[in-house]
Design a protein around this motif. Structure first.
Motif, PDB file in Angstrom:
ATOM      1  N   GLY A 309      96.993  64.927  29.453  1.00  0.00           N
ATOM      2  CA  GLY A 309      97.193  66.356  29.292  1.00  0.00           C
ATOM      3  C   GLY A 309      97.542  67.117  30.549  1.00  0.00           C
ATOM      4  O   GLY A 309      97.414  68.346  30.576  1.00  0.00           O
ATOM      5  N   TYR A 310      98.018  66.427  31.596  1.00  0.00           N
ATOM      6  CA  TYR A 310      98.303  67.112  32.863  1.00  0.00           C
ATOM      7  C   TYR A 310      99.557  66.494  33.473  1.00  0.00           C
ATOM      8  O   TYR A 310      99.474  65.558  34.258  1.00  0.00           O
ATOM      9  CB  TYR A 310      97.113  66.963  33.809  1.00  0.00           C
ATOM     10  CG  TYR A 310      97.258  67.656  35.145  1.00  0.00           C
ATOM     11  CD1 TYR A 310      97.316  69.048  35.231  1.00  0.00           C
ATOM     12  CD2 TYR A 310      97.314  66.915  36.322  1.00  0.00           C
ATOM     13  CE1 TYR A 310      97.423  69.682  36.453  1.00  0.00           C
ATOM     14  CE2 TYR A 310      97.425  67.536  37.560  1.00  0.00           C
ATOM     15  CZ  TYR A 310      97.482  68.920  37.621  1.00  0.00           C
ATOM     16  OH  TYR A 310      97.582  69.548  38.839  1.00  0.00           O
ATOM     17  N   PRO A 311     100.745  66.995  33.132  1.00  0.00           N
ATOM     18  CA  PRO A 311     101.975  66.399  33.668  1.00  0.00           C
ATOM     19  C   PRO A 311     102.052  66.560  35.183  1.00  0.00           C
ATOM     20  O   PRO A 311     101.897  67.659  35.710  1.00  0.00           O
ATOM     21  CB  PRO A 311     103.093  67.196  32.976  1.00  0.00           C
ATOM     22  CG  PRO A 311     102.431  67.865  31.812  1.00  0.00           C
ATOM     23  CD  PRO A 311     101.013  68.110  32.223  1.00  0.00           C
ATOM     24  N   ALA A 312     102.284  65.466  35.881  1.00  0.00           N
ATOM     25  CA  ALA A 312     102.429  65.512  37.341  1.00  0.00           C
ATOM     26  C   ALA A 312     103.140  64.244  37.796  1.00  0.00           C
ATOM     27  O   ALA A 312     102.816  63.155  37.333  1.00  0.00           O
ATOM     28  CB  ALA A 312     101.062  65.621  38.022  1.00  0.00           C
ATOM     29  N   PRO A 313     104.106  64.383  38.689  1.00  0.00           N
ATOM     30  CA  PRO A 313     104.738  63.172  39.250  1.00  0.00           C
ATOM     31  C   PRO A 313     103.726  62.418  40.097  1.00  0.00           C
ATOM     32  O   PRO A 313     102.796  63.009  40.671  1.00  0.00           O
ATOM     33  CB  PRO A 313     105.876  63.731  40.098  1.00  0.00           C
ATOM     34  CG  PRO A 313     105.426  65.108  40.483  1.00  0.00           C
ATOM     35  CD  PRO A 313     104.629  65.614  39.311  1.00  0.00           C
ATOM     36  N   ALA A 314     103.897  61.114  40.194  1.00  0.00           N
ATOM     37  CA  ALA A 314     102.919  60.316  40.942  1.00  0.00           C
ATOM     38  C   ALA A 314     103.527  58.993  41.383  1.00  0.00           C
ATOM     39  O   ALA A 314     104.430  58.455  40.741  1.00  0.00           O
ATOM     40  CB  ALA A 314     101.679  60.054  40.080  1.00  0.00           C
ATOM     41  N   THR A 315     102.999  58.482  42.468  1.00  0.00           N
ATOM     42  CA  THR A 315     103.338  57.150  42.936  1.00  0.00           C
ATOM     43  C   THR A 315     102.109  56.549  43.592  1.00  0.00           C
ATOM     44  O   THR A 315     101.182  57.275  43.975  1.00  0.00           O
ATOM     45  CB  THR A 315     104.531  57.182  43.926  1.00  0.00           C
ATOM     46  OG1 THR A 315     104.898  55.841  44.273  1.00  0.00           O
ATOM     47  CG2 THR A 315     104.177  57.941  45.192  1.00  0.00           C
ATOM     48  N   GLY A 316     102.083  55.238  43.706  1.00  0.00           N
ATOM     49  CA  GLY A 316     100.916  54.589  44.301  1.00  0.00           C
ATOM     50  C   GLY A 316     101.118  53.091  44.370  1.00  0.00           C
ATOM     51  O   GLY A 316     102.132  52.553  43.910  1.00  0.00           O
ATOM     52  N   PHE A 317     100.129  52.420  44.952  1.00  0.00           N
ATOM     53  CA  PHE A 317     100.171  50.959  44.991  1.00  0.00           C
ATOM     54  C   PHE A 317      98.769  50.453  45.275  1.00  0.00           C
ATOM     55  O   PHE A 317      97.876  51.204  45.680  1.00  0.00           O
ATOM     56  CB  PHE A 317     101.150  50.449  46.049  1.00  0.00           C
ATOM     57  CG  PHE A 317     100.658  50.565  47.471  1.00  0.00           C
ATOM     58  CD1 PHE A 317     100.111  49.467  48.127  1.00  0.00           C
ATOM     59  CD2 PHE A 317     100.737  51.768  48.154  1.00  0.00           C
ATOM     60  CE1 PHE A 317      99.656  49.566  49.433  1.00  0.00           C
ATOM     61  CE2 PHE A 317     100.288  51.877  49.464  1.00  0.00           C
ATOM     62  CZ  PHE A 317      99.743  50.768  50.103  1.00  0.00           C
ATOM     63  N   ALA A 318      98.576  49.157  45.040  1.00  0.00           N
ATOM     64  CA  ALA A 318      97.267  48.544  45.276  1.00  0.00           C
ATOM     65  C   ALA A 318      97.439  47.170  45.879  1.00  0.00           C
ATOM     66  O   ALA A 318      98.395  46.450  45.566  1.00  0.00           O
ATOM     67  CB  ALA A 318      96.475  48.450  43.976  1.00  0.00           C
ATOM     68  N   PHE A 319      96.496  46.806  46.741  1.00  0.00           N
ATOM     69  CA  PHE A 319      96.409  45.455  47.277  1.00  0.00           C
ATOM     70  C   PHE A 319      95.477  44.614  46.426  1.00  0.00           C
ATOM     71  O   PHE A 319      94.443  45.112  45.949  1.00  0.00           O
ATOM     72  CB  PHE A 319      95.879  45.469  48.712  1.00  0.00           C
ATOM     73  CG  PHE A 319      96.943  45.658  49.748  1.00  0.00           C
ATOM     74  CD1 PHE A 319      97.714  44.590  50.175  1.00  0.00           C
ATOM     75  CD2 PHE A 319      97.185  46.907  50.291  1.00  0.00           C
ATOM     76  CE1 PHE A 319      98.704  44.754  51.123  1.00  0.00           C
ATOM     77  CE2 PHE A 319      98.173  47.090  51.239  1.00  0.00           C
ATOM     78  CZ  PHE A 319      98.934  46.006  51.655  1.00  0.00           C
ATOM     79  N   ASN A 320      95.841  43.360  46.213  1.00  0.00           N
ATOM     80  CA  ASN A 320      94.964  42.358  45.613  1.00  0.00           C
ATOM     81  C   ASN A 320      94.206  41.700  46.762  1.00  0.00           C
ATOM     82  O   ASN A 320      94.759  40.871  47.487  1.00  0.00           O
ATOM     83  CB  ASN A 320      95.795  41.334  44.831  1.00  0.00           C
ATOM     84  CG  ASN A 320      94.943  40.281  44.151  1.00  0.00           C
ATOM     85  OD1 ASN A 320      93.828  39.971  44.584  1.00  0.00           O
ATOM     86  ND2 ASN A 320      95.462  39.692  43.088  1.00  0.00           N
ATOM     87  N   ILE A 321      92.948  42.085  46.939  1.00  0.00           N
ATOM     88  CA  ILE A 321      92.208  41.656  48.125  1.00  0.00           C
ATOM     89  C   ILE A 321      91.940  40.156  48.105  1.00  0.00           C
ATOM     90  O   ILE A 321      91.954  39.496  49.154  1.00  0.00           O
ATOM     91  CB  ILE A 321      90.907  42.472  48.253  1.00  0.00           C
ATOM     92  CG1 ILE A 321      91.265  43.930  48.595  1.00  0.00           C
ATOM     93  CG2 ILE A 321      89.992  41.892  49.335  1.00  0.00           C
ATOM     94  CD1 ILE A 321      90.092  44.853  48.681  1.00  0.00           C
TER      95      ILE A 321
END
Length: 434
Positions: A309-321
């Motif tokens: 319910g909250y439109p917002a552009p986004a980007t991200g990433f994660a490391f596999n530790i």
């Protein structure tokens, strides 16, 4: 007194205990990652270990929905889920708990998720993740920031031979849409492209009513892998506006990454199909030499917070530790074990002086353990070596004068006498010792 026989205490398949040495290495990796995240202005967020299944499922792709652990909640009668990914949790929190806060949000997390896996595969059900989410920015600079941070972390961990593969869901979606293929034919084509199987792609196209111009574009997908020259080849065969816009976006991101000085570690893979049901723009994966799986992955996902319910552009990433741990353990030249500074070995009947010295050294920031067990010098030194303690400090005995302590380097057993008065100074430093 004899020791009782150990009881059988098996673990479920796919999970493991991490004993101190490996736990130290995991902590080392997490600390390196956390430091970079915070230097780039990201703030930590901690997500819960349980979610309502319907809420969690709203933010998951179909693959992770199928791999999520679910069970009934006795208190509410509703279905609960153990998170299989942390990004949807962050999206939920931003959409429901932080919507009054100014954008952009720079958030990071370090945690574990649990996923169903094929047990015969030998893979872990647990995934240790450390990632960032940049929510509220739709710009090539935000995408470049994610890639630059990933490269900085890999270099900070001591890796030299690694690559970050960049792709774009907009490019391959445009190509697939232009083909007009649907259903089983489209699925088989995407699988063949994902495997870089050019012959399978051609075989599928020979049986499908696709225009020659589009066939050329589709047949090129497995070959669109390499350096920046790939953009020119892709532009030559691209037929849709969405594919061309994706290429322009990649070019902008690459220009910014040139400024960051990380371009030597980048490759392009425009045939990458990972994340088509989840990502909405630039995607990337990081690979280090000798490890067959990605150690990090991420990209743009502009539609995720909207599901809450909250439109917002986004980007991200994660490391596999755990993948990073596996890579570091194959690199003996990279020191990932946490070391401790001192073990206090007391030969005096009175323990007061040893405890006071230990307390003072801890106040100065040195990790200091007391060898409370009564044993001889060599046994204590061997214990220090096995516990990754750098030095042993002997209080009392004949190793030095009464007003001195004897400090031994565990690695080579070389020792030196230190005045106790100097030890108790507030400016004392172990770095001044030989």
């Amino acid at each position: 007194m004899t020791n009782p026989a150990p009881i059988e205490a098996p673990l479920p398949k796919g999970v493991t205990d991490f004993l101190p040495e490996k736990a130290d290495k995991i902590g080392y990796i997490e600390g390196k990652i956390r430091r970079v995240f915070e230097l780039w202005g990201f703030r930590r967020i901690i997500t819960p270990l349980l979610e309502f299944q319907d809420v969690m499922a709203a933010g998951l792709g179909e693959d992770l929905k199928e791999r999520t652990f679910r069970f009934d909640d006795r208190q509410t009668g509703k279905l609960l889920a153990i998170p299989s990914d942390i990004t949807p949790q962050v999206a939920r929190i931003v959409a429901t708990r932080m919507r009054g806060c100014p954008l952009p949000h720079r958030l990071y997390y370090i945690g574990r998720v649990l996923r169903h896996v094929e047990l015969q595969s030998g893979r872990s059900r647990e995934t240790f993740q450390a990632g960032v989410e940049l929510i509220g920015l739709d710009s090539p600079e935000a995408d470049a920031e994610m890639v630059a941070m990933a490269v900085e972390i890999l270099k900070g961990l001591g890796f030299e031979e690694f690559k970050v593969d960049l792709g774009h869901t907009g490019f391959i979606r445009g190509v697939m849409a232009a083909s007009g293929l649907g259903g089983d034919a489209r699925r088989r084509l995407q699988e063949a492209v994902g495997k870089k199987d050019s012959s399978a792609v051609r075989a599928i196209l020979e049986t499908e009513p696709v225009a020659d111009r589009i066939k050329e574009e589709l047949a090129a997908l497995p070959r669109l892998f390499g350096g920046r020259e790939v953009l020119a080849e892709a532009a030559r065969v691209a037929t849709s506006d969405s594919s061309r816009r994706a290429l322009d976006n990649i070019a902008q991101v690459l220009d910014i990454l040139d400024i960051h000085g990380v371009s030597d570690h980048l490759t392009l893979d425009l045939g990458e199909i990972r994340g088509l049901d989840y990502h909405s723009g630039l995607t990337f994966e990081g690979f280090v030499t000798g490890i067959g799986e990605a150690v990090c992955s991420g990209g743009r996902y502009d539609n995720l917070t909207q599901r809450y319910g909250y439109p917002a552009p986004a980007t991200g990433f994660a490391f596999n530790i755990l993948a990073l741990l596996n890579a570091l353990e194959k690199r003996p030249d990279v020191e990932a074990s946490k070391t401790r500074d001192l073990l206090i070995f007391n030969l005096k009947d009175d323990r007061r002086e040893a405890l006071e010295i230990a307390q003072h050294l801890r106040a100065l920031g040195y990790s200091t353990a007391r060898d409370i067990i009564h044993r001889d010098f060599n046994d204590s030194l061997d214990y220090a070596r096995r516990m990754n303690i750098l030095r042993m400090m002997v209080i009392g005995g004949d190793y030095c004068a009464a007003d001195e302590a004897y400090v031994v380097r565990v690695a080579d057993k070389q020792g030196t006498a230190v005045k106790k008065a100097d030890l108790m100074r507030n400016d004392f430093s172990l770095n001044t010792l030989p």
